[in-house]
Design a protein around this motif. Structure first.
Motif, PDB file in Angstrom:
ATOM      1  N   UNK A  49       6.011 -19.977 103.993  1.00 40.15           N
ATOM      2  CA  UNK A  49       6.415 -20.204 105.380  1.00 40.15           C
ATOM      3  C   UNK A  49       5.810 -19.147 106.294  1.00 40.15           C
ATOM      4  N   UNK A  50       5.859 -17.899 105.869  1.00 41.30           N
ATOM      5  CA  UNK A  50       5.267 -16.791 106.634  1.00 41.30           C
ATOM      6  C   UNK A  50       3.792 -17.058 106.891  1.00 41.30           C
ATOM      7  N   UNK A  51       3.056 -17.397 105.844  1.00 42.58           N
ATOM      8  CA  UNK A  51       1.610 -17.621 105.959  1.00 42.58           C
ATOM      9  C   UNK A  51       1.316 -18.798 106.881  1.00 42.58           C
ATOM     10  N   UNK A  52       2.000 -19.907 106.685  1.00 42.16           N
ATOM     11  CA  UNK A  52       1.755 -21.096 107.514  1.00 42.16           C
ATOM     12  C   UNK A  52       2.090 -20.810 108.976  1.00 42.16           C
ATOM     13  N   UNK A  53       3.229 -20.191 109.223  1.00 44.17           N
ATOM     14  CA  UNK A  53       3.637 -19.912 110.604  1.00 44.17           C
ATOM     15  C   UNK A  53       2.669 -18.955 111.283  1.00 44.17           C
ATOM     16  N   UNK A  54       2.253 -17.910 110.577  1.00 44.27           N
ATOM     17  CA  UNK A  54       1.314 -16.949 111.170  1.00 44.27           C
ATOM     18  C   UNK A  54      -0.031 -17.608 111.455  1.00 44.27           C
ATOM     19  N   UNK A  55      -0.489 -18.468 110.555  1.00 46.27           N
ATOM     20  CA  UNK A  55      -1.770 -19.145 110.785  1.00 46.27           C
ATOM     21  C   UNK A  55      -1.676 -20.175 111.914  1.00 46.27           C
ATOM     22  N   UNK A  56      -0.561 -20.885 112.003  1.00 46.96           N
ATOM     23  CA  UNK A  56      -0.365 -21.812 113.131  1.00 46.96           C
ATOM     24  C   UNK A  56      -0.344 -21.026 114.441  1.00 46.96           C
ATOM     25  N   UNK A 105       5.265 -13.450 120.562  1.00 45.31           N
ATOM     26  CA  UNK A 105       6.640 -13.818 120.871  1.00 45.31           C
ATOM     27  C   UNK A 105       7.121 -13.152 122.159  1.00 45.31           C
ATOM     28  N   UNK A 106       6.793 -11.897 122.344  1.00 41.52           N
ATOM     29  CA  UNK A 106       7.162 -11.197 123.581  1.00 41.52           C
ATOM     30  C   UNK A 106       6.480 -11.850 124.783  1.00 41.52           C
ATOM     31  N   UNK A 107       5.214 -12.211 124.636  1.00 40.83           N
ATOM     32  CA  UNK A 107       4.497 -12.867 125.734  1.00 40.83           C
ATOM     33  C   UNK A 107       5.141 -14.210 126.084  1.00 40.83           C
ATOM     34  N   UNK A 108       5.540 -14.977 125.084  1.00 39.72           N
ATOM     35  CA  UNK A 108       6.199 -16.268 125.331  1.00 39.72           C
ATOM     36  C   UNK A 108       7.547 -16.065 126.007  1.00 39.72           C
ATOM     37  N   UNK A 109       8.268 -15.053 125.566  1.00 38.52           N
ATOM     38  CA  UNK A 109       9.569 -14.744 126.177  1.00 38.52           C
ATOM     39  C   UNK A 109       9.394 -14.323 127.629  1.00 38.52           C
ATOM     40  N   UNK A 110       8.409 -13.505 127.889  1.00 34.95           N
ATOM     41  CA  UNK A 110       8.129 -13.069 129.259  1.00 34.95           C
ATOM     42  C   UNK A 110       7.754 -14.264 130.137  1.00 34.95           C
ATOM     43  N   UNK A 128       3.760 -21.576 122.696  1.00 41.38           N
ATOM     44  CA  UNK A 128       3.197 -20.254 122.457  1.00 41.38           C
ATOM     45  C   UNK A 128       4.070 -19.407 121.522  1.00 41.38           C
ATOM     46  N   UNK A 129       5.370 -19.639 121.522  1.00 47.80           N
ATOM     47  CA  UNK A 129       6.255 -18.717 120.833  1.00 47.80           C
ATOM     48  C   UNK A 129       6.969 -19.198 119.584  1.00 47.80           C
ATOM     49  N   UNK A 130       6.982 -20.497 119.318  1.00 44.86           N
ATOM     50  CA  UNK A 130       7.753 -20.987 118.173  1.00 44.86           C
ATOM     51  C   UNK A 130       7.177 -20.519 116.836  1.00 44.86           C
ATOM     52  N   UNK A 131       5.905 -20.736 116.606  1.00 41.39           N
ATOM     53  CA  UNK A 131       5.301 -20.308 115.331  1.00 41.39           C
ATOM     54  C   UNK A 131       5.379 -18.791 115.156  1.00 41.39           C
ATOM     55  N   UNK A 132       5.104 -17.994 116.205  1.00 43.28           N
ATOM     56  CA  UNK A 132       5.275 -16.549 116.036  1.00 43.28           C
ATOM     57  C   UNK A 132       6.712 -16.151 115.691  1.00 43.28           C
ATOM     58  N   UNK A 133       7.693 -16.816 116.297  1.00 40.96           N
ATOM     59  CA  UNK A 133       9.094 -16.525 115.980  1.00 40.96           C
ATOM     60  C   UNK A 133       9.371 -16.786 114.499  1.00 40.96           C
ATOM     61  N   UNK A 134       8.924 -17.931 114.025  1.00 44.96           N
ATOM     62  CA  UNK A 134       9.118 -18.267 112.606  1.00 44.96           C
ATOM     63  C   UNK A 134       8.398 -17.242 111.727  1.00 44.96           C
ATOM     64  N   UNK A 135       7.182 -16.854 112.112  1.00 49.51           N
ATOM     65  CA  UNK A 135       6.423 -15.874 111.320  1.00 49.51           C
ATOM     66  C   UNK A 135       7.126 -14.520 111.278  1.00 49.51           C
ATOM     67  N   UNK A 136       7.647 -14.077 112.413  1.00 45.29           N
ATOM     68  CA  UNK A 136       8.346 -12.787 112.459  1.00 45.29           C
ATOM     69  C   UNK A 136       9.590 -12.828 111.580  1.00 45.29           C
TER      70      UNK A 136
END
Length: 129
Positions: A4-11, A92-97, A112-120
């Motif tokens: 999940x980490x790998x897929x989310x970070x690559x997405x 994720x911070x950029x999407x939140x901003x 912009x932020x969903x996949x980074x959130x999952x990756x984090x």
């Protein structure tokens, strides 16, 4: 969790490469102007700013991708997870901003932020295991 980490970070990286293309290579194209809600004149005026922002997006994508490569190559190392967290956390911070400063950009912030959130989250859970 690693998958999940790998897929989310690559997405997340691919989304930011796409944003790079829009902001740097296609900024004045009609379709891109529709996405960002700009006129032809605004796009012409802001082209250097958008291109600079696009380069930042590309660099975030590259850092996330390198983090994934290191994570898979050296599973017990710290560099891979650190790079994934740094890149995806920044995304994720950029999407939140974005959504905090312009409520009309909820959809863009979600893209912009969903996949980074999952990756984090996946990275933190993977590290805790």
């Amino acid at each position: 969790m690693l998958a999940l980490l790998v897929v989310a970070a690559l997405v997340a990286a691919l989304v930011h490469v796409y944003i790079f293309v829009l902001e740097t290579l296609r900024w004045e194209a009609e379709a891109t102007r529709r996405v960002f809600g700009t006129t032809a004149q605004e796009a012409a005026t802001t082209r250097p700013l958008a291109a600079n922002q696009g380069v930042y997006n590309l660099l975030l994508a590259l850092v996330a991708a390198v983090g994934v490569v290191l994570l898979l190559a050296v599973r017990d190392g710290d560099a891979g997870p650190a790079l994934v967290l740094a890149a995806c956390g920044s995304m994720l911070v950029a999407a939140t901003y974005l959504v905090a400063t312009d409520r009309t950009k909820v959809r863009a912030a979600a893209v912009q932020g969903t996949a980074p959130l999952v990756a984090v989250v996946a990275t933190l859970v993977w590290l805790a295991a």
